[in-house]
Design a protein around this motif. Structure first.
Motif, PDB file in Angstrom:
ATOM      1  N   ILE A 168      -6.937  42.644  82.911  1.00 17.52           N
ATOM      2  CA  ILE A 168      -8.204  43.599  83.549  1.00 17.52           C
ATOM      3  C   ILE A 168      -9.136  42.396  84.093  1.00 17.52           C
ATOM      4  O   ILE A 168      -9.665  41.741  83.354  1.00 17.52           O
ATOM      5  N   GLN A 169      -9.342  42.634  85.430  1.00 17.53           N
ATOM      6  CA  GLN A 169     -10.225  41.504  86.156  1.00 17.53           C
ATOM      7  C   GLN A 169     -11.741  42.084  86.232  1.00 17.53           C
ATOM      8  O   GLN A 169     -11.889  43.458  86.543  1.00 17.53           O
ATOM      9  N   THR A 170     -12.845  41.402  85.579  1.00 22.74           N
ATOM     10  CA  THR A 170     -14.207  41.908  85.712  1.00 22.74           C
ATOM     11  C   THR A 170     -15.054  40.815  86.498  1.00 22.74           C
ATOM     12  O   THR A 170     -14.246  39.710  86.661  1.00 22.74           O
ATOM     13  N   ARG A 171     -16.121  41.002  86.585  1.00 20.42           N
ATOM     14  CA  ARG A 171     -17.064  39.758  87.285  1.00 20.42           C
ATOM     15  C   ARG A 171     -17.049  38.546  86.313  1.00 20.42           C
ATOM     16  O   ARG A 171     -17.206  37.507  86.734  1.00 20.42           O
ATOM     17  N   ASP A 172     -16.696  38.942  84.763  1.00 19.44           N
ATOM     18  CA  ASP A 172     -16.809  37.918  83.897  1.00 19.44           C
ATOM     19  C   ASP A 172     -15.468  37.005  83.925  1.00 19.44           C
ATOM     20  O   ASP A 172     -15.502  35.824  83.390  1.00 19.44           O
ATOM     21  N   GLY A 173     -14.488  37.719  84.237  1.00 16.75           N
ATOM     22  CA  GLY A 173     -13.238  36.863  84.163  1.00 16.75           C
ATOM     23  C   GLY A 173     -12.006  37.780  84.077  1.00 16.75           C
ATOM     24  O   GLY A 173     -12.051  39.016  84.569  1.00 16.75           O
ATOM     25  N   TYR A 174     -10.776  37.250  83.338  1.00 17.87           N
ATOM     26  CA  TYR A 174      -9.579  38.199  83.453  1.00 17.87           C
ATOM     27  C   TYR A 174      -9.314  38.455  81.783  1.00 17.87           C
ATOM     28  O   TYR A 174      -9.293  37.371  80.911  1.00 17.87           O
ATOM     29  N   TYR A 175      -8.999  39.727  81.441  1.00 17.62           N
ATOM     30  CA  TYR A 175      -8.831  39.849  80.130  1.00 17.62           C
ATOM     31  C   TYR A 175      -7.389  40.219  80.037  1.00 17.62           C
ATOM     32  O   TYR A 175      -7.047  41.149  80.750  1.00 17.62           O
ATOM     33  N   VAL A 176      -6.667  39.509  79.251  1.00 12.68           N
ATOM     34  CA  VAL A 176      -5.114  39.743  79.024  1.00 12.68           C
ATOM     35  C   VAL A 176      -4.880  40.317  77.942  1.00 12.68           C
ATOM     36  O   VAL A 176      -4.939  39.839  76.771  1.00 12.68           O
ATOM     37  N   TYR A 177      -4.171  41.585  77.966  1.00 12.69           N
ATOM     38  CA  TYR A 177      -3.892  42.293  76.823  1.00 12.69           C
ATOM     39  C   TYR A 177      -2.133  42.704  76.802  1.00 12.69           C
ATOM     40  O   TYR A 177      -1.713  42.404  77.935  1.00 12.69           O
ATOM     41  N   SER A 178      -1.690  42.390  75.569  1.00 11.85           N
ATOM     42  CA  SER A 178      -0.288  42.542  75.378  1.00 11.85           C
ATOM     43  C   SER A 178       0.040  44.086  74.958  1.00 11.85           C
ATOM     44  O   SER A 178      -0.404  44.304  73.816  1.00 11.85           O
ATOM     45  N   PHE A 179       1.023  44.494  75.611  1.00 11.65           N
ATOM     46  CA  PHE A 179       1.540  45.925  75.253  1.00 11.65           C
ATOM     47  C   PHE A 179       2.033  45.825  73.716  1.00 11.65           C
ATOM     48  O   PHE A 179       2.978  45.005  73.725  1.00 11.65           O
ATOM     49  N   ARG A 180       1.849  46.811  72.894  1.00 11.21           N
ATOM     50  CA  ARG A 180       2.564  46.978  71.663  1.00 11.21           C
ATOM     51  C   ARG A 180       3.679  47.952  71.522  1.00 11.21           C
ATOM     52  O   ARG A 180       4.658  47.934  71.246  1.00 11.21           O
ATOM     53  N   ASN A 181       3.065  49.107  71.521  1.00  9.21           N
ATOM     54  CA  ASN A 181       3.747  50.383  71.427  1.00  9.21           C
ATOM     55  C   ASN A 181       3.206  51.707  71.906  1.00  9.21           C
ATOM     56  O   ASN A 181       2.069  51.455  72.675  1.00  9.21           O
ATOM     57  N   SER A 182       3.780  52.681  72.065  1.00  9.85           N
ATOM     58  CA  SER A 182       3.242  54.064  72.801  1.00  9.85           C
ATOM     59  C   SER A 182       3.742  55.067  71.755  1.00  9.85           C
ATOM     60  O   SER A 182       4.654  54.881  71.070  1.00  9.85           O
ATOM     61  N   GLU A 183       3.071  56.214  72.115  1.00  9.92           N
ATOM     62  CA  GLU A 183       3.416  57.453  71.311  1.00  9.92           C
ATOM     63  C   GLU A 183       3.008  58.782  72.149  1.00  9.92           C
ATOM     64  O   GLU A 183       2.222  58.444  73.057  1.00  9.92           O
ATOM     65  N   VAL A 184       3.497  59.751  71.803  1.00  8.97           N
ATOM     66  CA  VAL A 184       3.442  60.929  72.590  1.00  8.97           C
ATOM     67  C   VAL A 184       2.576  61.957  71.581  1.00  8.97           C
ATOM     68  O   VAL A 184       3.105  62.203  70.427  1.00  8.97           O
ATOM     69  N   VAL A 185       1.466  62.486  71.967  1.00 11.86           N
ATOM     70  CA  VAL A 185       0.612  63.474  71.246  1.00 11.86           C
ATOM     71  C   VAL A 185       0.106  64.459  71.765  1.00 11.86           C
ATOM     72  O   VAL A 185       0.268  64.443  72.848  1.00 11.86           O
ATOM     73  N   LEU A 186      -0.298  65.574  71.062  1.00  9.83           N
ATOM     74  CA  LEU A 186      -1.216  66.619  71.568  1.00  9.83           C
ATOM     75  C   LEU A 186      -2.249  66.323  72.158  1.00  9.83           C
ATOM     76  O   LEU A 186      -3.057  65.415  71.602  1.00  9.83           O
ATOM     77  N   PRO A 187      -2.817  66.924  72.997  1.00 10.20           N
ATOM     78  CA  PRO A 187      -4.153  66.809  73.675  1.00 10.20           C
ATOM     79  C   PRO A 187      -5.562  66.789  72.746  1.00 10.20           C
ATOM     80  O   PRO A 187      -6.384  65.980  73.006  1.00 10.20           O
ATOM     81  N   ALA A 188      -5.192  67.498  71.441  1.00  6.04           N
ATOM     82  CA  ALA A 188      -6.253  67.534  70.697  1.00  6.04           C
ATOM     83  C   ALA A 188      -6.531  66.080  69.968  1.00  6.04           C
ATOM     84  O   ALA A 188      -7.518  66.075  69.206  1.00  6.04           O
ATOM     85  N   ARG A 189      -5.660  65.386  70.033  1.00  6.35           N
ATOM     86  CA  ARG A 189      -5.511  64.030  69.216  1.00  6.35           C
ATOM     87  C   ARG A 189      -6.629  62.806  69.808  1.00  6.35           C
ATOM     88  O   ARG A 189      -6.197  61.939  70.323  1.00  6.35           O
ATOM     89  N   THR A 190      -7.785  63.023  69.753  1.00  3.76           N
ATOM     90  CA  THR A 190      -9.066  62.421  70.389  1.00  3.76           C
ATOM     91  C   THR A 190      -9.270  61.177  69.477  1.00  3.76           C
ATOM     92  O   THR A 190      -9.620  60.236  69.772  1.00  3.76           O
ATOM     93  N   ASP A 191      -8.447  61.188  68.069  1.00  2.00           N
ATOM     94  CA  ASP A 191      -8.480  59.948  67.245  1.00  2.00           C
ATOM     95  C   ASP A 191      -7.877  59.001  67.841  1.00  2.00           C
ATOM     96  O   ASP A 191      -8.143  57.551  67.332  1.00  2.00           O
ATOM     97  N   VAL A 192      -7.131  58.992  69.005  1.00  2.81           N
ATOM     98  CA  VAL A 192      -6.730  57.405  69.297  1.00  2.81           C
ATOM     99  C   VAL A 192      -7.858  56.649  70.053  1.00  2.81           C
ATOM    100  O   VAL A 192      -7.399  55.825  70.516  1.00  2.81           O
ATOM    101  N   LEU A 193      -8.819  57.498  70.456  1.00  5.97           N
ATOM    102  CA  LEU A 193      -9.990  56.748  70.987  1.00  5.97           C
ATOM    103  C   LEU A 193     -10.883  55.878  70.080  1.00  5.97           C
ATOM    104  O   LEU A 193     -11.839  55.159  70.566  1.00  5.97           O
ATOM    105  N   LEU A 194     -10.433  56.191  68.851  1.00  6.87           N
ATOM    106  CA  LEU A 194     -11.258  55.494  67.684  1.00  6.87           C
ATOM    107  C   LEU A 194     -11.395  53.887  67.942  1.00  6.87           C
ATOM    108  O   LEU A 194     -10.419  53.166  68.593  1.00  6.87           O
TER     109      LEU A 194
END
Length: 256
Positions: A168-194
């Motif tokens: 992710i490039q912003t005005r401040d610089g580059y943030y480098v994230y490393s992917f860990r894992n994924s999952e499939v959930v129902l739309p009601a699972r808003t807890d993934v945003l916590l």
């Protein structure tokens, strides 16, 4: 008597002709309706992608031009005890930066925009869920994007493998994230945003990135969630972009 028979015969033959005309008209209407549906599907799968791609490429170029403008650029401070700079959350619709994901192709560069309304996701790129962490912050940077339509910004989200990097490039610089894992959930699972995804009682100590999109590719019955964690960051004052995406950044800026 003969006249009565002729009249009855005409009525008899007129009935089948009327029926045939009705069937022909209905058939034509069905064909027309089918063609309209076909055009709508074609627009959704092809037309919206072309329109969104063009707009998003221009947004990325504009963001890059603003960074190159000394009057508009904001110099990032030097790294202090390894902690990344975290910007304040901006107004809805603001372009936060650009997302580069090498796994998605050598030319992949998409705007990151504040907000996740249809107006943003349908045209402007990847949307940042308002109220979630900003890039580099402790907690959860949660974003959303379409798969098969409107630019298909996260079309290949299911192809990420552990260790893949999301920049992710912003005005401040580059943030480098490393992917860990994924999952499939129902739309009601808003807890993934916590702040700690799916753990409502946990206090965040890591810097997460959560990408969300529809699942399956041509449907929206579920959500596919991709989790990453901040690996490192590079301030804008450090010079050129990370080597792995240097070519992508240059092409996205229109410098090739």
């Amino acid at each position: 008597m003969l006249q009565l028979q002729d009249s009855a015969a005409r009525r008899f033959t007129r009935g089948p002709r009327t029926f045939r005309r009705t069937v022909l008209v209905l058939g034509e209407l069905l064909v027309t309706a089918g063609f309209i549906v076909f055009l709508f599907v074609l627009w959704q799968l092809w037309g919206t992608n072309m329109a969104a791609d063009a707009r998003q490429r221009e947004m990325v170029r504009e963001f890059s031009r603003n960074l190159a403008d000394p009057a508009a650029a904001v110099a990032a401070p030097a790294v202090v005890d390894g902690r990344p700079t975290v910007a304040a959350e901006p107004a809805t619709g603001t372009t936060l930066g650009v997302v580069y994901i090498p796994r998605f192709g050598a030319d992949y560069a998409r705007p990151l925009v504040q907000g996740t309304s249809p107006a943003i996701l349908d045209a402007l790129g990847i949307g940042h869920y308002e109220g979630t962490a900003m890039p580099g912050a402790v907690g959860n940077v949660a974003v959303a994007g379409h798969r098969q339509t409107h630019g298909a910004v996260l079309d290949n989200i299911d192809e990420l493998v552990p260790g893949d990097r999301i920049y992710i490039q912003t005005r401040d610089g580059y943030y480098v994230y490393s992917f860990r894992n994924s999952e499939v959930v129902l739309p009601a699972r808003t807890d993934v945003l916590l702040p700690v995804p799916a753990q409502p009682d946990a206090a965040a100590t890591e810097r997460y990135l959560t990408m969300t999109s529809c699942n399956p590719r041509f449907g929206s019955q579920e959500r596919v969630i991709a989790y990453s964690v901040l690996e490192r960051w590079q301030p804008a004052s450090a010079g050129p972009p990370p080597a792995e995406i240097a070519g992508q950044v240059q092409r996205a800026a229109g410098e090739d």
